[in-house]
Design an enzyme around this catalytic site. Structure first.
Site, short mmCIF file in Angstrom:
data_model
loop_
_atom_site.label_atom_id
_atom_site.label_comp_id
_atom_site.label_asym_id
_atom_site.label_seq_id
_atom_site.Cartn_x
_atom_site.Cartn_y
_atom_site.Cartn_z
N ASP A 101 0.98 -1.28 0.16
CA ASP A 101 -0.07 -0.19 0.04
C ASP A 101 0.92 1.21 -0.09
OD1 ASP A 101 -2.34 -1.53 0.33
OD2 ASP A 101 -2.01 -1.73 2.32
N GLU A 110 -11.61 -0.93 -3.18
CA GLU A 110 -10.87 -0.29 -2.11
C GLU A 110 -9.70 0.76 -2.61
OE1 GLU A 110 -9.93 -3.42 0.54
OE2 GLU A 110 -8.46 -4.16 -0.86
#
Length: 348
Positions: free
Chosen positions: A43, A227
């Protein structure tokens, strides 16, 4: 089959192959940076420095380092070589409120960094896997350079939260953008009710008074696997990058990156065919290829796309990747390299 017909078919096949090769060569393609050093990252929030300045990547934490605080890596050669330079906090400076807000939290996910008026705002996620009792927190600094005497991350507390059984969204994966007037907004969300957008205010970096989240992207039907929103402004458009499908399963991950755009930061965001992202209209721009499995968790800085993937050649080890995006004549980002575009064309 007559010899003349065979020759004709062969000529057609050669012409089609040549035309395809020419089209692939002429099509815009992303440029992949060849990375070295410590790139075990999940991420990534990429921060491209100005000319001659360092680049940074902030990423999901590991409970074995800094009690799971977001990790920091730095590059001094324009994003090619990366070194680990620590975590945002340690045992003595961790945000105690987050452990009360999210029972069982161990590490902190998917940070984003945004600079405004000389202050760096770092937003991060506190959650546990598969649950939407979650929170987004904020910490600030006046510099990203850990060697600067003024370097200090200061906890600003809770920004937004979601509660299981009460909220049909998940308060994780923050992404910050400012609109044409300089007003800040935060996109967030994972599964449940999809991607949300809420107005913030400066200088606090907190939600504007009375602000409530609205849905700007969703898949059709459960489990609503979308997401990691990131909104990138370019040439009068706001581009909403999202990760679809499932991460965090090594070489079994099905993550992929898709995008939509809008003239207004609040939407509606649409894909190239005009389908709204609230109706699963995002345009796929990157998926698994070769040893690169499950690309996602993306951010964009100065036209470079940072993301993680699972390297099949290393048993599914998570790795950082950075690509300079290309753009089509009608303004859509291209994240695939020339080789990937050619492979995708051959599949059709």
């Amino acid at each position: 089959m007559p010899r003349s017909l065979r020759l004709l078919l062969l000529m057609i096949a050669v012409a089609v192959t040549a035309a395809t090769a020419t089209a692939c060569a002429a099509a815009p393609a992303a440029t992949e940076l060849e990375l070295e050093g410590d790139i075990t990252v999940h991420d990534p929030a990429l921060v491209v420095g100005a000319e001659g300045e360092p680049w940074y990547v902030f990423s999901t934490g590991d409970v074995r380092e800094g009690l799971g605080a977001p990790q920091i890596r730095r590059s001094t050669d324009e994003g090619l070589t990366w070194e680990y330079v620590g975590t945002v906090w340690d045992a003595g400076s961790r945000p105690e409120w987050a452990y009360e807000a999210v029972p069982g939290v161990q590490n902190f996910w998917a940070p984003d960094v945004y600079e405004h008026d000389g202050t760096y705002y770092l937003y991060y996620s506190a959650s546990t896997f598969g649950k939407n009792t979650s929170a987004i927190g904020l910490t600030t600094n006046t510099t990203l350079d850990p060697d600067d005497p003024a370097y200090e991350w200061v906890d600003q507390g809770l920004v937004w939260r979601s509660t299981a059984g009460e909220d049909d969204y998940n308060a994780i994966d923050p992404g910050i953008v400012a609109d044409q007037d300089g007003t800040p907004w935060m996109a967030f969300g994972s599964f449940w009710g999809g991607i949300q957008l809420i107005q913030l205010e400066w200088p606090s970096g907190m939600p504007a008074p009375g602000a409530e989240p609205v849905t700007i992207a969703s898949r059709i039907g459960p489990p609503n696997a979308i997401e990691a929103p990131f909104i990138y402004p370019r040439d009068g458009w706001f581009y909403l990058f999202v990760s679809e499908e499932s991460c965090c399963k090594g070489t079994d991950s099905t993550y992929r990156i898709a995008v939509g755009r809008s003239r207004d930061v609040t939407g509606p965001y649409v894909g190239p065919d005009g389908t709204e992202l609230t109706m699963d209209g995002a345009h796929l721009i990157l998926e698994a290829h070769g040893d690169m499995v499950g690309p996602g968790g993306q951010s964009v800085s100065a036209g470079r796309l940072g993301f993680h993937f699972y390297d099949a050649a290393q048993g599914g080890l998570m790795q950082l990747a950075i690509r300079e995006l290309a753009w089509t004549d009608d303004g859509w980002p291209v994240a695939r390299t020339a080789d990937e575009l050619e492979a995708a064309t051959e599949k059709q």
